[in-house]
Enzyme design. Structure first.
Site, PDB file in Angstrom:
ATOM      1  CG  ASP A 131     -26.821 -13.125  -0.958  1.00 48.93           C
ATOM      2  OD1 ASP A 131     -26.396 -12.125  -0.361  1.00 48.93           O
ATOM      3  OD2 ASP A 131     -26.069 -14.001  -1.431  1.00 48.93           O
ATOM      4  NE  ARG A 182     -19.955  -8.895  18.469  1.00 51.08           N
ATOM      5  CZ  ARG A 182     -20.733  -8.980  17.389  1.00 51.08           C
ATOM      6  NH1 ARG A 182     -21.188 -10.154  16.997  1.00 51.08           N
ATOM      7  NH2 ARG A 182     -21.074  -7.888  16.717  1.00 51.08           N
ATOM      8  CB  ALA A 223      -0.916  -0.005   1.217  1.00 51.40           C
ATOM      9  CB  ILE A 260     -14.216 -14.572  -6.062  1.00 52.29           C
ATOM     10  CG1 ILE A 260     -14.448 -15.988  -5.532  1.00 52.29           C
ATOM     11  CG2 ILE A 260     -13.801 -14.594  -7.529  1.00 52.29           C
ATOM     12  CD1 ILE A 260     -15.578 -16.743  -6.241  1.00 52.29           C
ATOM     13  CE  LYS A 273     -23.526 -12.356  -2.439  1.00 52.54           C
ATOM     14  NZ  LYS A 273     -23.534 -13.719  -1.914  1.00 52.54           N
TER      15      LYS A 273
HETATM   16  N1  HSE Z   1     -25.266 -15.591   2.505  1.00 52.70           N
HETATM   17  C1  HSE Z   1     -24.326 -15.525   1.433  1.00 52.70           C
HETATM   18  C2  HSE Z   1     -24.110 -16.913   0.846  1.00 52.70           C
HETATM   19  C3  HSE Z   1     -22.986 -14.975   1.831  1.00 52.70           C
HETATM   20  O1  HSE Z   1     -24.698 -17.886   1.310  1.00 52.70           O
HETATM   21  O2  HSE Z   1     -23.363 -17.000  -0.104  1.00 52.70           O
HETATM   22  C4  HSE Z   1     -22.974 -13.503   1.945  1.00 52.70           C
HETATM   23  O3  HSE Z   1     -23.381 -12.887   0.769  1.00 52.70           O
END
Ligand code: HSE
Length: 441
Positions: free
Chosen positions: A201, A49, A33, A136, A205
């Site tokens: 999800d 925590r 960096a 990745i 992405k």
């Molecule tokens: N819950 C996601 C998965 C991971 O099962 O790939 C985080 O995006």
């Protein structure tokens, strides 16, 4: 030079991984960096925590706004998740002139346009390598490594939970509900797995990858989203007999009339590398006109794999934050004033792909001819037909059987209309199963 100071909002699994990897590899990271990178302040509602995770020498607070208000902090890492408080904090951090690193795919897929515009106006970076496929480096690959290409399509296994469930269903011949329970018991699936199993999800992405690949705004609302909850073990078995595996794919493609943006289960030829991605692993195939087909494989979640992506963003920001904002890599790969507004996301009826159809039919003369005749009239070309023995399907003496048909490429709207007609035939005895098939060639 003094280390760049980082504030962390939310220290759960990924946050503690980030803290640990940064500490463990600090010397090498510094050499890359050009200066040290230190998390000096952490905000978490559970301060006990957080203190236990970071040890001495790091300021722990319960109020995230105290991190944003700290003038010594240059970069804020948001690892809270969701669209609520996380959005407010990201917007406030940007307004305060902080660079932001986030793993929050939901936030960016839904509110990305507003967030990137605010960052652009303020001259700060919002980096999100960890938001897609965990460890990745697919954002880096799409945005920089493949920048010469006209990207044609992307297809990815980008949700580990569902890939784990599908692998178990295939290996053990179990149904969805049984495997989900086992996955929850083993900690592979969340207590509330809705976003994973319903495809949301993965859709977040693929929405981000689509924007970067094609230079279009993030448009989660236009994505077609189907999960794996309705998949039957039977179809996984039939697909296998035909030389295919069923995967939950996130697909985005440059098509004649616009951009395809869709998440759904799909048959993939068993010989493709993507079909052999098993368990909780992720993989993304990108096809560019110059490079051809490329494949990226690795862990899509987990503490240190995701931390790897978060820290890559920290290093990028550390290298670039003193550069003129105009010289930095644009958030969505294309310069904001060069984003395309003429490429629409196609409605599913206009998507062209091939199909697996399973019809539970009466095992009597003329049924196959009626079914194939109706498909022929609709202009749907058949690639293969598999008919099971009635005894095998319904037990000895059964008068019902399963008819499995693979089609050639067809417009989805044409298939929808033909299926409505097929469903109305008296010899079709149960709801028709339709699963898309992607040859990925
Ligand atoms: N819950 C996601 C998965 C991971 O099962 O790939 C985080 O995006």
């Amino acid at each position: 030079m003094k280390p760049i100071q980082v504030g962390l909002l939310g220290i759960g699994t990924v946050g503690s991984g980030t803290f640990n990897v940064l500490k463990r590899n600090q010397e090498e990271i510094k050499r890359r960096a050009g200066r040290g990178i230190e998390i000096t302040m952490v905000a978490d509602l559970d301060t006990a925590r957080a203190s236990a995770a970071v040890g001495e020498g790091v300021q722990v607070v319960s109020d995230a706004r105290a991190v944003i208000a700290n003038p010594d902090i240059d970069i804020v890492i948001e690892l809270i998740g969701g669209y609520g408080i996380a959005k407010q904090l990201v917007m406030e951090a940007i307004a305060a002139g902080k660079h932001v690193v986030t793993a929050n795919k939901a936030l960016l897929a839904v509110h990305g346009t507003e967030i990137f515009e605010a960052a652009q106006a303020k001259g700060v970076m919002v980096a999100f390598e960890a938001a897609v496929a965990g460890g990745i480096p697919i954002i880096k690959a799409l945005r920089e490594g493949l920048t010469a290409n006209s990207i044609q399509w992307i297809a990815g296994i980008i949700n580990g939970t569902t890939n784990f469930i599908l692998s178990e269903m295939r290996d053990k011949g179990l149904d969805f509900a049984t495997v989900l329970k086992e996955a929850q018991r083993l900690g592979y699936a969340e207590a509330d797995p809705t976003f994973d199993i319903e495809g949301v999800d993965a859709a977040h992405k693929v929405t981000l990858m689509s924007a970067i690949a094609f230079g279009i705004p993030v448009q989660f609302a236009k994505a077609h989203v189907e999960g794996i909850t309705k998949l039957a073990a039977q179809d996984i078995k039939y697909a296998e007999q035909l030389g295919y595996r069923i995967k939950l794919l996130g697909i985005t493609r440059r098509a004649a009339g616009g951009i395809e943006l869709r998440v759904h289960p799909a048959l993939v030829p068993a010989k493709r590398l993507l079909a052999n991605v098993e368990g909780a692993m992720n993989a993304v195939v990108v096809h560019g006109d110059a490079v051809g087909t490329t494949l990226y494989y690795g862990k899509g979640a987990g503490s240190e794999p995701t931390a790897s992506a978060v820290i890559a963003d920290l290093v990028d920001i550390t290298r670039l934050h003193t550069a003129d904002a105009a010289q930095r890599v644009p958030h969505l790969a294309f310069h904001p004033n060069a984003m395309s507004d003429h490429l629409d996301v196609l409605p599913m009826r206009d998507v062209v792909t091939s199909y697996y159809l399973r019809l539970r039919v009466a095992d009597e003369a003329g049924v196959l001819a009626r079914v194939t005749g109706l498909l022929a009239n609709a202009g749907i070309s058949i690639d293969a037909v598999l008919q099971r023995e009635a005894d095998e399907v319904g037990g000895e003496g059964s008068t019902q059987t399963d008819l499995i048909i693979l089609t050639h490429d067809t417009k989805e709207g044409t298939v929808d209309d033909a299926l409505a007609e097929l469903q109305a035939l008296p010899s079709v005895l149960a709801p028709i199963v339709r699963i898309r098939k992607e040859e990925l060639s």
